[in-house]
Design an enzyme around this catalytic site. Structure first.
Site, PDB file in Angstrom:
ATOM      1  N   LYS A 124       0.856  -1.190   0.000  1.00 40.46           N
ATOM      2  CA  LYS A 124       0.000   0.000   0.000  1.00 40.46           C
ATOM      3  C   LYS A 124       0.887   1.234   0.000  1.00 40.46           C
ATOM      4  O   LYS A 124       1.719   1.422   0.891  1.00 40.46           O
ATOM      5  CB  LYS A 124      -0.921   0.008   1.223  1.00 40.46           C
ATOM      6  CG  LYS A 124      -1.855   1.212   1.246  1.00 40.46           C
ATOM      7  CD  LYS A 124      -2.874   1.114   2.365  1.00 40.46           C
ATOM      8  CE  LYS A 124      -3.850   2.298   2.339  1.00 40.46           C
ATOM      9  NZ  LYS A 124      -4.877   2.204   3.403  1.00 40.46           N
ATOM     10  N   ASP A 229     -13.911   4.970   9.123  1.00 44.20           N
ATOM     11  CA  ASP A 229     -14.310   4.812   7.715  1.00 44.20           C
ATOM     12  C   ASP A 229     -14.795   3.383   7.495  1.00 44.20           C
ATOM     13  O   ASP A 229     -14.409   2.703   6.544  1.00 44.20           O
ATOM     14  CB  ASP A 229     -13.129   5.133   6.799  1.00 44.20           C
ATOM     15  CG  ASP A 229     -13.568   5.559   5.401  1.00 44.20           C
ATOM     16  OD1 ASP A 229     -14.783   5.776   5.198  1.00 44.20           O
ATOM     17  OD2 ASP A 229     -12.712   5.673   4.524  1.00 44.20           O
TER      18      ASP A 229
END
Length: 417
Positions: A124, A229
């Site tokens: 990532k 989130d």
């Protein structure tokens, strides 16, 4: 921007040294004066050898020059930081080859990589602030308060925070990918063969999955955390097959195919840079938002509505740290992630989310190409090559971990520096 590793095999030890010098100079300068690069690199060939490496690095887009700068200098691009991180992973034998990009968004890019044994992993690459800091002017060169204004700093903070929380959550038995390593603005983690919840059209038991997700929210709260989130983009669904047990009486019992094979679904949490403490000033808002995201999605996708009200923040708050649950918010802060760093990162994430919300509310379709760093903007001159170019990809969102055909390419990186 799309990561292109083809140029790595052509970089010399001197090129890597000069690229590292530019990174070191970036700690105090957005545009690093060429004499400073020469001074930090200290190549045997002197200024002429440094200029040769600068030309090679600029040609492939790892550094860039600003035409309107008041002095001769270069800035480090995202491509340059990407290469430095990959070079470190390769020297540690953690990454040997790079495959497809399987997720793209405003805050990060997700790629499949592999080690020398061919074990697939996920890399990532955080790109927080790539929108806000594209228009850098020469008069803002020296960052006296760089902690609040450097995209490299913000992206590194996001990676450090995510890695710290992944380690803490993994140690407490939470269903998260195993964190392997963190370097600069990147996190290397376990590859999970799963699909984002947003891609799942049906599940065997929506009520059970809903209960599992709400349970995860409450369990995080017990450890003093709110995901921030918690939605269908950041929840992976791992499908596992369960074979029926043979008859205990030794007799073969006829079963249908569905009876012989049962499937269970396990939710996997991802994406943690925006995670906040239950003591945060806006904790109730974040907690309620996470709960409502799950409720809305299940009603829309699976036509499931829970008969149980809540859960409510006030009740969850009373469970924090109780019954022996370790407060992970305090543990991560104690590991060295300062309150100042948390505030800087939170402000940047809030700005990114606001931009994303404005686009959605105005009916604009998300275009990955619009998030790419354009190396030619603002009068930048980076030579003949342009590694920042990328084709639009409107079908993918940040952390969308579908599993396409994996095309791994060896990095062929020299360990020399």
């Amino acid at each position: 921007m799309k990561l292109d590793t083809k140029a790595m095999r052509h970089l010399t030890a001197e090129d890597w040294r000069v690229l590292t010098a530019v990174e070191i100079g970036s700690k105090n300068h957005e545009v690093i004066p060429t004499p400073l690069i020469e001074s930090i690199a200290k190549l045997r060939g002197g200024a002429s050898r440094v200029h040769k490496s600068i030309s090679a690095l600029a040609k492939v887009g790892l550094i860039a020059r600003l035409k309107e700068a008041k002095y001769d200098g270069y800035r480090l691009t995202y491509g340059g930081v990407d290469y430095l991180a990959l070079h470190t992973y390769a020297s540690r034998k953690q990454v040997y080859s790079v495959g497809n990009r399987i997720g793209v968004g405003k805050e990060s890019d997700i790629l499949v990589v592999a080690d020398e044994q061919g074990t697939q992993r996920v890399l990532k690459i955080h790109r927080l602030g790539r929108i806000s800091f594209r228009t850098v002017k020469a008069n803002r060169d020296y960052l006296r308060k760089r902690q609040g204004g450097s995209w490299m700093y913000l992206s590194r903070l996001a990676a450090e925070k995510e890695f710290a929380f992944m380690q803490a959550l993994r140690d407490e038995g939470f269903p998260v990918p195993e964190p392997i390593a963190q370097n600069r603005h990147t996190v290397l983690m376990q590859f999970v063969d799963a699909f984002p919840l947003r891609q799942i059209s049906e599940v065997p038991n929506p009520a059970a999955l809903y209960a599992d997700l709400i349970s995860l929210i409450l369990r995080l709260a017990q450890h003093g955390l709110i995901h921030g989130d918690f939605n269908e983009f950041n929840i992976l669904i791992k499908e596992e097959r369960e074979n029926s047990e043979p008859s205990t009486k030794g007799k073969e019992v006829e079963r249908t195919a569905e009876e012989k094979e049962k499937f269970t679904v396990t939710p996997i949490l991802i994406d943690f840079p925006q995670m906040v403490s239950m003591d945060h000033q806006n904790a109730e808002m974040y907690f309620d938002r996470d709960v409502n995201c799950v409720k809305r999605f299940f009603e829309r996708r699976f036509h499931f509505v829970s008969t149980q009200p809540g859960p409510f923040f006030k009740d969850a708050k009373n469970t924090v740290g109780k019954n022996g649950f370790k407060r992970l918010d305090a543990a991560v802060e104690a590991s060295g992630f300062s309150k100042k760093a948390l505030k800087d990162l939170e402000a940047a994430i809030r700005e990114q989310q606001a931009e994303r919300g404005e686009q959605v509310s105005s009916g604009e379709e998300y275009d990955a190409a619009s998030t790419d760093e354009d190396e030619d903007d603002d009068g930048q001159d980076n030579g003949e090559g342009d590694m920042g170019a990328d084709e639009p990809d409107t079908s993918r969102s940040d952390q969308e971990a579908d599993t396409p055909r994996i095309d791994l390419k060896s990095l062929s990186i020299s360990n020399e520096t």
